[in-house]
Scaffold this motif. Structure first.
Motif, PDB file in Angstrom:
ATOM      1  N   UNK A 104      54.010  38.698  51.421  1.00 26.71           N
ATOM      2  CA  UNK A 104      54.886  39.750  50.903  1.00 26.71           C
ATOM      3  C   UNK A 104      55.457  39.357  49.539  1.00 26.71           C
ATOM      4  N   UNK A 105      55.835  38.096  49.394  1.00 27.52           N
ATOM      5  CA  UNK A 105      56.365  37.625  48.111  1.00 27.52           C
ATOM      6  C   UNK A 105      55.291  37.662  47.033  1.00 27.52           C
ATOM      7  N   UNK A 106      54.081  37.279  47.391  1.00 29.52           N
ATOM      8  CA  UNK A 106      52.956  37.338  46.439  1.00 29.52           C
ATOM      9  C   UNK A 106      52.708  38.765  45.990  1.00 29.52           C
ATOM     10  N   UNK A 107      52.745  39.707  46.943  1.00 36.70           N
ATOM     11  CA  UNK A 107      52.492  41.110  46.615  1.00 36.70           C
ATOM     12  C   UNK A 107      53.607  41.664  45.733  1.00 36.70           C
ATOM     13  N   UNK A 112      55.438  43.603  40.422  1.00 41.53           N
ATOM     14  CA  UNK A 112      56.347  43.517  39.268  1.00 41.53           C
ATOM     15  C   UNK A 112      55.576  43.245  37.985  1.00 41.53           C
ATOM     16  N   UNK A 113      54.610  42.326  38.049  1.00 38.12           N
ATOM     17  CA  UNK A 113      53.826  41.992  36.858  1.00 38.12           C
ATOM     18  C   UNK A 113      52.986  43.184  36.407  1.00 38.12           C
ATOM     19  N   UNK A 114      52.427  43.894  37.361  1.00 36.20           N
ATOM     20  CA  UNK A 114      51.570  45.042  37.032  1.00 36.20           C
ATOM     21  C   UNK A 114      52.390  46.165  36.392  1.00 36.20           C
ATOM     22  N   UNK A 115      53.513  46.497  37.007  1.00 33.63           N
ATOM     23  CA  UNK A 115      54.310  47.605  36.483  1.00 33.63           C
ATOM     24  C   UNK A 115      54.875  47.264  35.099  1.00 33.63           C
ATOM     25  N   UNK A 133      40.712  42.214  49.763  1.00 30.04           N
ATOM     26  CA  UNK A 133      40.289  43.112  48.683  1.00 30.04           C
ATOM     27  C   UNK A 133      41.486  43.519  47.837  1.00 30.04           C
ATOM     28  N   UNK A 134      42.590  43.824  48.483  1.00 32.90           N
ATOM     29  CA  UNK A 134      43.804  44.222  47.765  1.00 32.90           C
ATOM     30  C   UNK A 134      44.225  43.158  46.765  1.00 32.90           C
ATOM     31  N   UNK A 135      44.344  41.917  47.215  1.00 34.28           N
ATOM     32  CA  UNK A 135      44.819  40.855  46.325  1.00 34.28           C
ATOM     33  C   UNK A 135      43.802  40.549  45.226  1.00 34.28           C
ATOM     34  N   UNK A 138      43.926  43.408  42.713  1.00 39.46           N
ATOM     35  CA  UNK A 138      45.203  43.341  41.989  1.00 39.46           C
ATOM     36  C   UNK A 138      45.097  42.327  40.841  1.00 39.46           C
ATOM     37  N   UNK A 139      44.650  41.130  41.153  1.00 41.74           N
ATOM     38  CA  UNK A 139      44.612  40.051  40.161  1.00 41.74           C
ATOM     39  C   UNK A 139      43.597  40.345  39.066  1.00 41.74           C
TER      40      UNK A 139
END
Length: 291
Positions: A104-107, A112-115, A133-135, A138-139
């Protein structure tokens, strides 16, 4: 959950009913349905969906970013705060609501970084994804340019909205399946090959739908699952290659290598025709989506 209706019913509905029915398709954006209501009747869901996506593609940069900003972040915090029923169901099914503290903290850090980087939330069609796949996605997308990322976000919205549209409206009965097998060693169609078509069920089981023997052209005599029988989901062709190779004189070590060839594939749009060719030899096979 809203009952699934026929496309004819949607075409005949009032403008208000049309917009109300399709309101859940795009997150907090019933105006997209309102924009295309006057273009009815739509012959297929595919044509309807393309019209709605064309409306979004025509937006200028500022309007598109405003549209993207109404989407909820993919996060446990977003679910606790409340969002649309569709988004809650999709995120919960992926397991976002039950992430451990580290995940959850990673997500949250990625969100925050993406937005901060792009000015709108990360968007992914999570109904067809896993947490890995999500992570990974994302990266990867954090390194994209603004223009590329806006385009990819719109592609994901296309996928999300297509799945939601099929939750609401029954596809037109235009889709079907077929297969065609070529024996690349003998340079001829693989006639007389036993073939079965199976469907992956939601409970993890399998259901056999069809069984036939290929004709002189190495294919079935007719297209399969037409007339509205084809549904979105995962299917599997099973080819009795061992018996076929035995019939044509291949020794046991050669014909036993592949056993019974199985080709799984996913039907995304059940209004389309899905053709699966197979190029076959005792030691290898090649498959692809054909025409």
């Amino acid at each position: 959950m809203q009952a699934v209706i026929d496309l004819a019913t949607l075409n005949d509905a009032s403008d208000a009913e049309f917009v109300a029915t399709l309101a859940p398709v795009f997150e907090h954006s019933p105006w997209v349905a309102r924009e295309v209501a006057s273009a009815r009747p739509f012959p297929t869901l595919t044509v309807l969906h393309r019209a709605m996506m064309a409306t979004l593609s025509a937006l200028d940069r500022e309007a598109l970013v405003t549209f993207l900003r109404v989407h909820p972040p993919l996060s446990p915090e977003s679910l606790r705060g409340g969002t649309t029923p569709e988004s809650i169901a999709e995120q919960s099914a992926l397991g976002i609501a039950t992430l451990d503290a580290a995940a959850a903290a990673r997500l949250e850090a990625l969100n925050a970084a993406y937005e901060k980087r792009f000015g709108f939330p990360f968007i992914l069609a999570v109904r067809k994804a896993s947490l890995d796949t999500l992570f990974a996605t994302f990266e990867r997308r954090l390194a994209a340019s603004d223009e590329v990322e806006r385009a990819e976000a719109l592609e994901e919205i296309s996928a999300i909205s297509w799945m939601r549209l099929m939750d609401l409206v029954r596809p037109a009965p235009t889709g079907s399946l077929s297969t065609h097998v070529l024996d690349v060693v003998r340079a001829t169609p693989a006639s007389g090959l036993g073939v079965e078509l199976w469907r992956h069920d939601q409970d993890g089981g399998m259901t056999r739908l069809e069984a036939f023997v290929t004709n002189a052209a190495g294919a079935s005599e007719r297209d399969l699952l037409g007339g509205g029988r084809l549904a979105a989901g995962t299917y599997e062709w099973r080819y009795d290659t061992s018996t076929y190779f035995a019939r044509h004189g291949y020794a046991t070590p050669a014909r036993a290598y592949l056993g019974s060839v199985k080709v799984a594939f996913t039907v995304w749009n059940p209004e389309e025709h899905f053709h699966v060719p197979l190029l076959l030899s005792p030691g290898s096979y090649t498959t692809y989506r054909g025409n």
